[in-house]
Design an enzyme around this catalytic site. Structure first.
Site, mmCIF file in Angstrom:
data_model
loop_
_atom_site.group_PDB
_atom_site.id
_atom_site.type_symbol
_atom_site.label_atom_id
_atom_site.label_comp_id
_atom_site.label_asym_id
_atom_site.label_seq_id
_atom_site.Cartn_x
_atom_site.Cartn_y
_atom_site.Cartn_z
ATOM 1 N N PHE A 84 69.582 28.327 31.145
ATOM 2 C CA PHE A 84 70.015 27.210 30.230
ATOM 3 C C PHE A 84 69.845 25.949 30.807
ATOM 4 O O PHE A 84 69.650 25.700 31.964
ATOM 5 C CB PHE A 84 71.631 27.314 30.899
ATOM 6 N N ASN A 189 80.298 25.270 35.261
ATOM 7 C CA ASN A 189 80.085 25.098 33.713
ATOM 8 C C ASN A 189 79.782 26.494 33.276
ATOM 9 O O ASN A 189 78.773 26.879 33.010
ATOM 10 C CB ASN A 189 78.912 24.124 33.748
ATOM 11 N N PRO A 190 81.048 27.083 32.936
ATOM 12 C CA PRO A 190 80.809 28.479 32.663
ATOM 13 C C PRO A 190 80.390 28.733 30.899
ATOM 14 O O PRO A 190 80.438 27.523 30.175
ATOM 15 C CB PRO A 190 82.132 29.203 32.705
#
Ligand SMILES: C[S@@+](CC[C@H](N)C(=O)[O-])C[C@H]1O[C@@H](n2cnc3c(N)ncnc32)[C@H](O)[C@@H]1O
Length: 282
Positions: A84, A189-190
């Site tokens: 990510f 920060n899932p």
């Protein structure tokens, strides 16, 4: 039209959200100059490979995959397929965590970063709170090599972080069991996007699915973070979890007093949108 001007119009035509910024960053990267010095590169001296980069961005490949770098607080992190790309909104939550850790009356505060990806949050904390010990948990085997590379890169650039960030493979539901009740701060920060959401091509086609989606309301992973934080935190420990801007009220209630939490707060990002929730474990 100048080379940059032409690139800007091609990117705008392709639907890129910030065509000028992206064209300039691609050009600066390709010519190895800061963006402010681009006017010093004459059109006649433009590297033809710049147009390969523009074509990739036109096809909506993320800018950071093309340059290979994402900037996050004082770090530059390696990114690419499988991991990510860290976002500016997460810098605000990381700043909150850094401030709380800096004022904590604990010799070596213990931090758990649940879902570490590139290592952005974990490494920012290690860099800015040199006495912290950070445990970075990552479940995706395609993301972990990026975490490892960035931990090593950061240790080389900022030796005080060396040995202070430990990567743990596994699911954050059960990770770090040996630290149960001993963690000073849990930050995460899932994934938080509802599975039915429509996303721009940069995200839908290039970001790892495990980093994005989390059930029909987007809150499945946040509920797991809440349970994990309850398990991991020592009395008086703090949690911070990022969420999507429409989810502020729902996430507040995940960390409600009824669940044992105290001083639950909503926080906004730089755009003034609800972005993360913090709470204290009594
Ligand atoms: C949105 S990304 C955030 C990455 C990084 N912390 C950041 O802010 O840029 C979420 C990360 O959590 C990981 N992840 C998702 N669910 C997980 C789980 N149950 N256990 C461990 N890691 C998980 C994903 O693989 C992804 O790397």
């Amino acid at each position: 039209m100048s080379e940059i001007g032409l690139a800007v119009s091609r990117l705008a035509e392709a639907g890129v959200e910030s065509p000028r910024a992206d064209a300039e960053q691609l050009a600066a990267h390709r010519h190895n100059v800061p963006r402010s010095r681009l006017p010093l590169v004459a059109d006649a001296d433009f590297d033809p490979r710049f147009w390969d980069d523009v074509a990739r961005r036109e096809a909506r490949e993320p800018l950071q995959h093309i340059t290979g770098v994402a900037y996050f607080r004082y770090l530059d992190l390696l990114v690419g397929p499988g991991v990510f790309v860290p976002r500016p909104e997460t810098e605000v939550m990381s700043g909150w965590a850094i401030e709380r850790l800096s004022e904590m009356d604990v010799a070596e505060p213990v931090v758990a970063d649940l879902g570490s990806g590139s290592g952005a949050i974990a490494l920012a904390i290690a860099q800015e709170v040199p006495r912290a010990r950070v445990h970075a948990v990552e479940g995706d085997p395609l993301a972990r090599p990026w975490t490892e590379r960035n931990i090593a890169r950061c240790a080389a650039a900022a030796p005080h972080t060396s040995g202070r960030v430990t990567l743990h493979a596994g699911d954050f539901e059960s990770a770090l069991a040996d630290l149960n009740g001993a963690v000073d701060l849990v930050v995460s920060n899932p994934p938080y996007i509802p599975v039915t959401a429509e996303l721009p091509p940069e995200v839908a086609e290039y970001e790892p699915t495990a980093a994005l989606f989390s059930g029909s309301d987007g809150l499945d992973a946040i509920r797991v973070v809440e349970r994990s934080a309850r398990r991991l935190l020592r009395p008086g420990g703090r949690v911070a979890v990022e969420h999507g801007s429409p989810q502020g009220v729902a996430v507040y209630w995940v960390f409600a007093e009824e669940n044992g939490w105290q001083q639950t707060r909503n926080h906004t990002d730089l755009a003034g949108l609800d972005r993360f929730v913090t709470a204290i474990w009594p």
